[in-house]
Design an enzyme around this catalytic site. Structure first.
Site, short mmCIF file in Angstrom:
data_model
loop_
_atom_site.label_atom_id
_atom_site.label_comp_id
_atom_site.label_asym_id
_atom_site.label_seq_id
_atom_site.Cartn_x
_atom_site.Cartn_y
_atom_site.Cartn_z
N ALA A 37 38.31 2.94 -3.67
CA ALA A 37 36.95 2.58 -3.27
C ALA A 37 35.91 3.30 -4.11
O ALA A 37 34.81 3.58 -3.65
CB ALA A 37 36.76 2.91 -1.79
N ARG A 71 29.64 -6.45 -10.63
CA ARG A 71 29.40 -7.90 -10.52
C ARG A 71 28.69 -8.30 -9.23
O ARG A 71 28.21 -9.41 -9.11
CB ARG A 71 30.76 -8.63 -10.65
CG ARG A 71 31.33 -8.58 -12.05
CD ARG A 71 32.81 -8.96 -12.09
NE ARG A 71 33.69 -7.85 -11.72
CZ ARG A 71 35.01 -7.91 -11.68
NH1 ARG A 71 35.63 -9.05 -11.98
NH2 ARG A 71 35.74 -6.86 -11.35
N ASP A 102 38.58 -3.84 -2.15
CA ASP A 102 37.80 -5.09 -2.13
C ASP A 102 38.66 -6.30 -1.78
O ASP A 102 38.34 -7.42 -2.15
CB ASP A 102 37.09 -5.29 -3.49
CG ASP A 102 38.07 -5.44 -4.65
OD1 ASP A 102 39.26 -5.20 -4.45
OD2 ASP A 102 37.61 -5.78 -5.76
N GLY A 124 44.68 -10.37 -12.29
CA GLY A 124 45.83 -10.04 -13.12
C GLY A 124 46.97 -11.02 -12.85
O GLY A 124 47.11 -11.51 -11.73
N ASN A 149 34.59 -9.65 -5.89
CA ASN A 149 33.95 -9.02 -7.03
C ASN A 149 32.49 -9.45 -7.16
O ASN A 149 31.70 -8.76 -7.79
CB ASN A 149 34.70 -9.36 -8.32
CG ASN A 149 36.12 -8.82 -8.26
OD1 ASN A 149 36.33 -7.63 -8.03
ND2 ASN A 149 37.10 -9.69 -8.42
N TYR A 164 2.32 0.52 27.29
CA TYR A 164 2.05 1.47 26.19
C TYR A 164 0.57 1.78 26.13
O TYR A 164 -0.26 0.87 26.05
CB TYR A 164 2.51 0.81 24.89
CG TYR A 164 2.46 1.70 23.67
CD1 TYR A 164 3.00 2.98 23.69
CD2 TYR A 164 1.87 1.24 22.49
CE1 TYR A 164 2.95 3.78 22.56
CE2 TYR A 164 1.82 2.05 21.36
CZ TYR A 164 2.36 3.31 21.40
OH TYR A 164 2.32 4.11 20.28
N ARG A 198 -9.63 -8.74 39.99
CA ARG A 198 -10.27 -9.65 39.04
C ARG A 198 -11.71 -9.83 39.47
O ARG A 198 -12.07 -9.56 40.63
CB ARG A 198 -9.56 -11.00 39.04
CG ARG A 198 -9.65 -11.72 40.36
CD ARG A 198 -8.77 -12.95 40.43
NE ARG A 198 -9.02 -13.71 41.64
CZ ARG A 198 -8.15 -14.52 42.18
NH1 ARG A 198 -6.95 -14.70 41.64
NH2 ARG A 198 -8.45 -15.18 43.28
C1 UD1 Z 1 42.28 -5.56 -9.90
C2 UD1 Z 1 43.62 -5.61 -10.62
C3 UD1 Z 1 44.02 -7.07 -10.82
C4 UD1 Z 1 44.10 -7.77 -9.48
C5 UD1 Z 1 42.79 -7.62 -8.70
C6 UD1 Z 1 42.98 -8.11 -7.29
C7 UD1 Z 1 43.65 -3.67 -12.09
C8 UD1 Z 1 43.53 -3.19 -13.49
N1 UD1 Z 1 43.49 -4.96 -11.91
O1 UD1 Z 1 41.29 -6.17 -10.73
O2 UD1 Z 1 45.29 -7.14 -11.45
O3 UD1 Z 1 44.41 -9.14 -9.66
O4 UD1 Z 1 42.39 -6.24 -8.63
O5 UD1 Z 1 41.77 -8.10 -6.57
O6 UD1 Z 1 43.92 -2.88 -11.19
N2 UD1 Z 1 38.24 1.20 -8.40
C9 UD1 Z 1 38.24 2.57 -8.32
N3 UD1 Z 1 38.05 3.28 -9.47
C10 UD1 Z 1 37.88 2.70 -10.68
C11 UD1 Z 1 37.89 1.29 -10.76
C12 UD1 Z 1 38.08 0.56 -9.59
O7 UD1 Z 1 38.39 3.14 -7.24
O8 UD1 Z 1 37.73 3.42 -11.68
C13 UD1 Z 1 38.43 0.44 -7.16
C14 UD1 Z 1 37.28 -0.51 -6.88
O9 UD1 Z 1 36.31 0.12 -6.06
C15 UD1 Z 1 37.97 -1.68 -6.18
C16 UD1 Z 1 39.39 -1.64 -6.68
O10 UD1 Z 1 39.58 -0.38 -7.30
O11 UD1 Z 1 37.98 -1.49 -4.78
C17 UD1 Z 1 39.68 -2.74 -7.70
O12 UD1 Z 1 38.79 -2.63 -8.79
P1 UD1 Z 1 38.17 -3.90 -9.51
O13 UD1 Z 1 37.32 -3.43 -10.62
O14 UD1 Z 1 37.59 -4.83 -8.52
O15 UD1 Z 1 39.49 -4.55 -10.13
P2 UD1 Z 1 39.70 -6.10 -10.47
O16 UD1 Z 1 39.04 -6.40 -11.75
O17 UD1 Z 1 39.35 -6.91 -9.31
MG MG Z 2 38.35 -6.54 -7.64
#
Ligand code: UD1
Ligand code: MG
Length: 466
Positions: A8, A14, A103, A140, A224, A383, A436
């Site tokens: 998190a 985005r 997320d 992914g 996202n 009031y 009144r």
């Molecule tokens: C990620 C996966 C992808 C998958 C998708 C599913 C990776 C590289 N990719 O992509 O394969 O299909 O989720 O929803 O993992 N976060 C951190 N620290 C960071 C970056 C992100 O805690 O440095 C957390 C974000 O807050 C988020 C979660 O990791 O809750 C996923 O990050 P996000 O950037 O949304 O990854 P996706 O591009 O969605």
């Molecule tokens: Mg994501």
């Protein structure tokens, strides 16, 4: 032994929002709360939350959840880097680590339980959740054989065109054998399009790696951007409505209504179009809500009718009728059989059984006895510009139309207030109160002739423009 880590720390670029992504609300709870509650039933030994972007705000939002360990990731260099932050807090931990992207809010608890079970039965080093998506853009891709063995995961942006045709998608939910994951985490490299450390890259380094495909691809929807937020909200709303329809609630036009998962309905509730339930409502058996009503943390008894009205933080006992166009504000507390009609606002007031406030009234900071009849346009002037004051009206009393009761004031039982009165002093039981101006009638009175002539003369015409 099971530890759960929720990722998190990301900003959620985005979303284009001041609010960290995991704090975006969906069906009345934040994304991260939903993710946490989806694995509650597993009763993990450790629950870790990786925070980074606006870490304090995220921590603060979860203050009510006990037993969470917050782990700071600063700066945020990808999901693999996020999990690397666990090397220290989980040093020596010998169990499994369930990793949940913060997320992905639609996962059903049974699905996660099945993932854990499958992982433990197979003895894999990692088991991840996958789904076949019609449009996996952005996710992914999971490369696996027919027996469920995964060779690796490639992010959408790093895939070749041919690889993108693979619709087997990574949910972002994994269970790892922690000691094995800990051994490969330091090997991650940022040699990808985003220059980040990807957790997904650990999968190719772990053997055996397995996947579990979910039957309902909606479960793995990640959020996202705002479009995905709205899509997930729609899925959750649909689930909630279907649940309550199965429990005996009639929705005339289900898609027009929204629910929160802390709202509880009794049997034979009828919900007409355009009704919205937020927070922890309790709706008793046989209630008839709507059309067009908003209820937030409301407690309704049995057979209550609410028509085109707003009820917030208020209690309404059995057989009351509210509306159309009424507003019950926080602290309104109605006993059984009350009627509240159009353009009536009630705040922080107890209304005794069988009382009626039918038209155009404001009742604030008041205590009404039983069978009180509040006349049209009666106002409690609570009031004085500095403080709020109480109004008490005894049982069986009636206020005439357009009465103003200037608080603090107490009317005893069976008082009658004459229409148009402004009362500033207490009235004893059984009395008639008039406050009144006395009506004056002048017999055979005509307006003065010159004033009448002036009124009859048309105004002088404007001069012609030159
Ligand atoms: C990620 C996966 C992808 C998958 C998708 C599913 C990776 C590289 N990719 O992509 O394969 O299909 O989720 O929803 O993992 N976060 C951190 N620290 C960071 C970056 C992100 O805690 O440095 C957390 C974000 O807050 C988020 C979660 O990791 O809750 C996923 O990050 P996000 O950037 O949304 O990854 P996706 O591009 O969605
Ligand atoms: Mg994501």
């Amino acid at each position: 032994m099971l530890a759960v880590a929720v990722l998190a720390a990301g900003k959620g670029t985005r979303m284009k929002s001041e609010l960290p992504k995991v704090l975006q609300p969906i069906a009345g709870a934040t994304l991260v709360e939903r993710v946490l509650s989806s694995c509650e039933a597993l009763e993990p030994e450790r629950r870790l939350l990786i925070v980074g972007h606006q870490a304090e705000r995220v921590e603060h939002s979860l203050a009510a959840h006990s037993g969470l360990e917050f782990v700071l990731q600063q700066p945020q260099r990808g999901t693999g880097h996020a999990v690397q932050q666990l090397l220290e807090p989980l040093a020596g931990f010998q169990g499994d680590l369930l990793v949940l992207n913060g997320d992905v809010p639609l996962l059903r608890p049974q699905t996660i339980a099945e993932l854990v079970e499958r992982h433990r039965a197979s003895g894999a080093a990692v088991t991840l959740l996958s789904a076949r998506l019609v449009d996996p853009t952005g996710y992914g891709r999971v490369f696996a054989d027919g027996a469920g063995n995964v060779s690796g995961i490639i992010e959408h942006r790093d895939c070749t065109d041919a690889q993108r045709d693979n619709t087997l998608t990574n949910a972002g939910i994994y269970i790892f054998n922690w000691p094995k994951l800990a051994a490969v985490l330091p090997q991650l490299r940022a040699d990808n399009d985003q220059g980040e450390l990807y957790l997904t890259d650990t999968v190719a380094l772990l053997r055996p790696a397995m996947h579990l495909e979910v039957a309902d691809p909606d479960e793995i929807n990640g959020i996202n951007d705002r479009l995905q937020l709205a899509q997930c909200e729609a899925v959750l709303q649909q689930r909630l409505r279907q649940h309550w329809m199965r429990e005996g609630v009639t929705f005339v036009d289900p898609a027009s209504c929204t629910l929160s998962d802390r709202t509880v309905f009794g049997r034979d509730v009828l919900v007409e179009p355009g009704c919205h339930f937020r927070g922890a409502n309790q709706i008793g058996d046989g209630c008839h809500i709507g059309p067009g009503s908003l209820l937030e943390n409301a407690h309704l008894g049995r057979n209550v009718e609410v028509l085109y009205s707003v009820v917030r933080e208020a209690r309404v006992a059995d057989d009351c009728a509210i509306g159309p166009f009424a507003q019950l504000r926080p602290g309104a507390d109605l006993a059984a059989d009350c009627r509240v009609g159009n353009f009536v606002e009630i705040k922080k007031s107890r209304i005794g059984a069988g009382s009626k406030v039918n038209h155009l009234s404001y009742i604030g900071d008041a205590e009404l006895g039983e069978r009180v009849n509040v006349g049209a346009g009666t106002i409690t002037a609570n009031y004085d510009g500095v403080a709020k004051h109480r109004t008490v009206i005894g049982s069986g009393s009636k206020t005439g139309a357009n009465s103003v009761l200037v608080a603090p004031i107490a009317l005893g039982a069976n008082v009658t207030v004459a229409a148009g009165s402004t009362l500033t002093k207490d009235v004893p039981a059984g009395a008639l109160a008039l406050g009144r101006a006395r009506q004056l009638v002048k017999q055979n009175w005509q307006p003065r002739q010159d004033a009448a002539d002036a009124a009859a003369t048309p105004p002088a015409a404007a001069p012609e423009p030159r």
